[in-house]
Design an enzyme around this catalytic site. Structure first.
Site, PDB file in Angstrom:
ATOM      1  N   SER A 130      -4.167  -0.438  -8.816  1.00  0.00           N
ATOM      2  CA  SER A 130      -4.004   0.848  -8.018  1.00  0.00           C
ATOM      3  C   SER A 130      -3.112   1.603  -8.778  1.00  0.00           C
ATOM      4  CB  SER A 130      -3.040   0.346  -6.714  1.00  0.00           C
ATOM      5  OG  SER A 130      -2.686   1.284  -6.138  1.00  0.00           O
ATOM      6  N   TYR A 173       2.603  -5.213  -2.286  1.00  0.00           N
ATOM      7  CA  TYR A 173       1.350  -4.791  -2.708  1.00  0.00           C
ATOM      8  C   TYR A 173       1.737  -3.983  -4.026  1.00  0.00           C
ATOM      9  CZ  TYR A 173      -2.683  -1.558  -3.143  1.00  0.00           C
ATOM     10  OH  TYR A 173      -3.574  -0.866  -3.578  1.00  0.00           O
TER      11      TYR A 173
END
Length: 256
Positions: free
Chosen positions: A147, A160
Site C-alpha cells: 500500500s 494497517y
C-alpha cells in the site's frame, strides 16, 4: 518479448484474496492474457462466482477456500492447485484487510494482532508455501500487495500502516534471499482503490468519498482494473530486471 495480451500464456498464476476487489481484477486480467489460475479466498460464494465466470471464458481455474491466517489452508491451496493446474510461475499475494480506523491507543491487542496476522504473517505464509518449488525450478515471480501506507504514515490506521510497512520490508528481504535462484519478488503500493472495502469505509462517513477523491493530484481514486495492470506488469517478463521494489500506484500522492 511477449505482447501485452499474451504475457501470461501457459503460465500458472496464484492469486490470494481473489473473490473481490484488486484480487478479482488481477485474476481476470491474468486470465485475459492466457494464464491458468489458482484462486483462494475466505469468501467462498463470491470466489465460486469468479471461478465460474472465468471458466466460462475458457480459463483453466482451480479455486478453494483459503484463510491465509491458516498455514494448513495456504499449504493446501498451493499443493492442490499445483497438482490440478501445474507448477506455480507467478504469485499475487494479495489477501489482506484494512481493519477498523482508530487511534493507536484505542485498539485492542487482539484486533491489532489480527490485522498483522492477516497482512504480514499471511503474506509470509504464502511466500513460505510457494518458494521451495520455485527454488527447485530456479524461476518464479512474486508480487505482494502492499500500500502507499507502506511507505508513508497516515494517521488513524496504525495496525494497517505497520503491517504494510512490514510487507514492504518482507518483500525486500525475500528478494535478496532468492535472487540467486532467478526469482523476483516485488510489492505494489496502491493508494485508494474503488473496491468493496473502500465502499464499506466511506458509507459510514458522509462526504468522505469526495474528500478522498481529492487527496491525489489525479483527483480520484484508482480503479481495480488499472491497479491490476500495474501488478501484472510486475509479475511479467516486462519487469525482468526489477526486484525488491515497492511500486507506487498512488495517483501522485507520495510525490506531493
Amino acid at each position: 518479448m511477449a505482447t501485452v495480451n499474451e504475457r501470461y500464456l501457459d503460465r500458472t498464476v496464484l492469486v490470494t484474496g481473489a473473490a473481490s476487489g484488486i484480487g478479482k481484477a488481477i485474476a481476470a486480467a491474468a486470465a485475459g492474457e492466457g494464464a491458468r489460475l489458482i484462486l483462494g479466498d475466505i469468501q467462498v460464494g463470491a470466489l465460486s462466482d469468479v471461478a465460474a465466470l472465468l471458466r466460462s471464458r475458457g480459463t483453466v481455474v482451480h479455486s478453494a477456500e483459503c484463510d491465509i491466517t491458516s498455514t494448513e489452508e495456504v499449504d493446501s491451496l498451493v499443493a492442490a492447485g499445483s497438482a490440478a493446474v501445474g507448477p506455480i510461475d507467478v504469485v499475487f499475494a494479495n489477501a489482506g484487510t484494512l481493519g477498523t480506523p482508530g487511534d493507536v491507543w484505542s485498539y485492542s491487542e487482539s484486533e491489532f494482532q489480527r490485522i498483522l496476522d492477516i497482512n504480514v504473517t499471511g503474506t509470509w505464509r504464502t511466500l513460505r508455501a510457494v518458494l521451495p518449488g520455485m527454488i527447485e525450478r530456479r524461476r518464479g515471480t512474486i508480487v505482494a500487495t502492499a500500500s502507499a501506507a507502506g511507505v508513508i504514515g497516515p494517521a488513524g490506521l496504525p495496525a494497517y500502516v505497520a503491517s504494510k510497512h512490514a510487507v514492504v520490508g518482507l518483500v525486500k528481504s525475500t528478494a535478496m534471499n532468492v535472487a540467486a535462484f532467478g526469482i523476483r519478488v516485488n510489492a505494489f503500493c496502491p493508494h485508494l482503490v474503488d473496491t468493496p472495502m473502500l465502499d464499506r469505509v466511506t458509507a459510514e462517513i458522509p462526504g468522505l468519498r469526495d474528500s478522498l477523491d481529492q487527496q491525489t493530484p489525479l483527483g480520484r481514486v484508482a480503479t481495480s482494473e488499472e491497479v491490476a495492470r500495474s501488478a501484472l506488469w510486475l509479475g511479467s517478463d516486462e519487469s525482468s530486471f526489477v526486484t525488491g521494489h515497492p511500486l507506487l500506484v498512488d495517483g501522485g500522492l507520495v510525490a506531493q
